[in-house]
Design a protein around this motif. Structure first.
Motif, PDB file in Angstrom:
ATOM      1  N   ALA A  91       0.831  -1.204   0.000  1.00 45.59           N
ATOM      2  CA  ALA A  91       0.000   0.000   0.000  1.00 45.59           C
ATOM      3  C   ALA A  91       0.867   1.257   0.000  1.00 45.59           C
ATOM      4  O   ALA A  91       0.556   2.244  -0.692  1.00 45.59           O
ATOM      5  CB  ALA A  91      -0.937  -0.002   1.204  1.00 45.59           C
ATOM      6  N   THR A  92       1.966   1.219   0.744  1.00 46.69           N
ATOM      7  CA  THR A  92       2.899   2.352   0.749  1.00 46.69           C
ATOM      8  C   THR A  92       3.518   2.550  -0.625  1.00 46.69           C
ATOM      9  O   THR A  92       3.639   3.679  -1.103  1.00 46.69           O
ATOM     10  CB  THR A  92       4.001   2.117   1.801  1.00 46.69           C
ATOM     11  N   THR A  93       3.886   1.463  -1.266  1.00 48.50           N
ATOM     12  CA  THR A  93       4.474   1.543  -2.605  1.00 48.50           C
ATOM     13  C   THR A  93       3.473   2.100  -3.614  1.00 48.50           C
ATOM     14  O   THR A  93       3.834   2.913  -4.474  1.00 48.50           O
ATOM     15  CB  THR A  93       4.948   0.157  -3.059  1.00 48.50           C
ATOM     16  N   ILE A  94       2.220   1.699  -3.503  1.00 43.84           N
ATOM     17  CA  ILE A  94       1.191   2.225  -4.403  1.00 43.84           C
ATOM     18  C   ILE A  94       1.002   3.720  -4.168  1.00 43.84           C
ATOM     19  O   ILE A  94       0.861   4.490  -5.124  1.00 43.84           O
ATOM     20  CB  ILE A  94      -0.125   1.440  -4.222  1.00 43.84           C
ATOM     21  N   ALA A  95       1.027   4.149  -2.911  1.00 40.10           N
ATOM     22  CA  ALA A  95       0.894   5.577  -2.604  1.00 40.10           C
ATOM     23  C   ALA A  95       2.062   6.378  -3.180  1.00 40.10           C
ATOM     24  O   ALA A  95       1.871   7.479  -3.733  1.00 40.10           O
ATOM     25  CB  ALA A  95       0.797   5.789  -1.096  1.00 40.10           C
ATOM     26  N   ILE A  96       3.256   5.847  -3.073  1.00 39.96           N
ATOM     27  CA  ILE A  96       4.425   6.525  -3.644  1.00 39.96           C
ATOM     28  C   ILE A  96       4.315   6.594  -5.168  1.00 39.96           C
ATOM     29  O   ILE A  96       4.661   7.610  -5.784  1.00 39.96           O
ATOM     30  CB  ILE A  96       5.730   5.813  -3.202  1.00 39.96           C
ATOM     31  N   ALA A  97       3.809   5.542  -5.791  1.00 37.31           N
ATOM     32  CA  ALA A  97       3.642   5.543  -7.244  1.00 37.31           C
ATOM     33  C   ALA A  97       2.577   6.554  -7.675  1.00 37.31           C
ATOM     34  O   ALA A  97       2.716   7.191  -8.729  1.00 37.31           O
ATOM     35  CB  ALA A  97       3.282   4.149  -7.741  1.00 37.31           C
ATOM     36  N   VAL A  98       1.521   6.722  -6.875  1.00 36.05           N
ATOM     37  CA  VAL A  98       0.506   7.731  -7.193  1.00 36.05           C
ATOM     38  C   VAL A  98       1.117   9.132  -7.141  1.00 36.05           C
ATOM     39  O   VAL A  98       0.837   9.977  -7.999  1.00 36.05           O
ATOM     40  CB  VAL A  98      -0.705   7.605  -6.238  1.00 36.05           C
ATOM     41  N   VAL A  99       1.980   9.359  -6.159  1.00 32.94           N
ATOM     42  CA  VAL A  99       2.680  10.649  -6.091  1.00 32.94           C
ATOM     43  C   VAL A  99       3.550  10.839  -7.327  1.00 32.94           C
ATOM     44  O   VAL A  99       3.619  11.933  -7.895  1.00 32.94           O
ATOM     45  CB  VAL A  99       3.521  10.740  -4.793  1.00 32.94           C
ATOM     46  N   ARG A 100       4.190   9.764  -7.800  1.00 39.06           N
ATOM     47  CA  ARG A 100       5.030   9.851  -9.001  1.00 39.06           C
ATOM     48  C   ARG A 100       4.181  10.148 -10.229  1.00 39.06           C
ATOM     49  O   ARG A 100       4.605  10.878 -11.124  1.00 39.06           O
ATOM     50  CB  ARG A 100       5.814   8.559  -9.187  1.00 39.06           C
ATOM     51  N   ILE A 101       2.970   9.618 -10.276  1.00 39.27           N
ATOM     52  CA  ILE A 101       2.086   9.911 -11.409  1.00 39.27           C
ATOM     53  C   ILE A 101       1.697  11.386 -11.401  1.00 39.27           C
ATOM     54  O   ILE A 101       1.677  12.043 -12.443  1.00 39.27           O
ATOM     55  CB  ILE A 101       0.835   9.012 -11.367  1.00 39.27           C
ATOM     56  N   ILE A 120       5.667   4.252 -16.142  1.00 41.20           N
ATOM     57  CA  ILE A 120       6.314   3.272 -15.272  1.00 41.20           C
ATOM     58  C   ILE A 120       5.608   3.219 -13.919  1.00 41.20           C
ATOM     59  O   ILE A 120       5.417   2.140 -13.348  1.00 41.20           O
ATOM     60  CB  ILE A 120       7.812   3.599 -15.113  1.00 41.20           C
ATOM     61  N   ALA A 121       5.172   4.372 -13.420  1.00 41.05           N
ATOM     62  CA  ALA A 121       4.437   4.387 -12.151  1.00 41.05           C
ATOM     63  C   ALA A 121       3.105   3.653 -12.279  1.00 41.05           C
ATOM     64  O   ALA A 121       2.695   2.942 -11.356  1.00 41.05           O
ATOM     65  CB  ALA A 121       4.210   5.831 -11.697  1.00 41.05           C
ATOM     66  N   LEU A 122       2.429   3.799 -13.411  1.00 39.90           N
ATOM     67  CA  LEU A 122       1.188   3.055 -13.632  1.00 39.90           C
ATOM     68  C   LEU A 122       1.451   1.551 -13.672  1.00 39.90           C
ATOM     69  O   LEU A 122       0.661   0.761 -13.147  1.00 39.90           O
ATOM     70  CB  LEU A 122       0.522   3.500 -14.925  1.00 39.90           C
ATOM     71  N   ASP A 123       2.555   1.161 -14.289  1.00 40.99           N
ATOM     72  CA  ASP A 123       2.913  -0.259 -14.335  1.00 40.99           C
ATOM     73  C   ASP A 123       3.235  -0.779 -12.938  1.00 40.99           C
ATOM     74  O   ASP A 123       2.856  -1.900 -12.583  1.00 40.99           O
ATOM     75  CB  ASP A 123       4.097  -0.452 -15.279  1.00 40.99           C
ATOM     76  N   ILE A 124       3.915   0.028 -12.145  1.00 40.38           N
ATOM     77  CA  ILE A 124       4.222  -0.357 -10.764  1.00 40.38           C
ATOM     78  C   ILE A 124       2.933  -0.556  -9.971  1.00 40.38           C
ATOM     79  O   ILE A 124       2.806  -1.515  -9.202  1.00 40.38           O
ATOM     80  CB  ILE A 124       5.116   0.707 -10.093  1.00 40.38           C
ATOM     81  N   ILE A 125       1.972   0.336 -10.166  1.00 39.41           N
ATOM     82  CA  ILE A 125       0.693   0.190  -9.462  1.00 39.41           C
ATOM     83  C   ILE A 125       0.000  -1.102  -9.877  1.00 39.41           C
ATOM     84  O   ILE A 125      -0.543  -1.826  -9.035  1.00 39.41           O
ATOM     85  CB  ILE A 125      -0.206   1.419  -9.718  1.00 39.41           C
TER      86      ILE A 125
END
Length: 94
Positions: free
Chosen positions: A14-24, A35-40
């Protein structure tokens, strides 16, 4: 013991998804956002798998397959759009 480790891994995903949303949102370029969408997508697949293990059910396995396919197709479409500016090519001779 295993349930505790799975719960900790859910929190980390969940933390990783939150960080990826910030990157988006703040991403400096479009490839970073793709890449952030792929990570999510990958983290959602892992999260659903862990929830499936915790609930001791196989009901979510179809959702994992569908999400994996959609994530892959979305990543390919975005990268093709960035590279060429067009996703579906049409023949001009028709």
């Amino acid at each position: 013991m295993i349930e505790t480790l799975l719960t900790i891994s859910l929190v980390l995903f969940a933390t990783t998804i939150a960080i990826a949303v910030v990157r988006i949102i703040l991403g400096p370029s479009m490839p970073d956002r793709v890449i952030a969408l792929d990570i999510i997508g990958v983290n959602l697949i892992a999260t659903i798998g862990i929830v499936s293990i915790l609930l001791k059910t196989k009901a979510f396995l179809e959702a994992i397959l569908i999400l994996g396919i959609l994530s892959f197709i979305g990543t390919i479409a975005f990268s093709k759009s960035i590279e060429r500016g067009i996703i579906v090519e049409r023949r001009k001779d028709r």
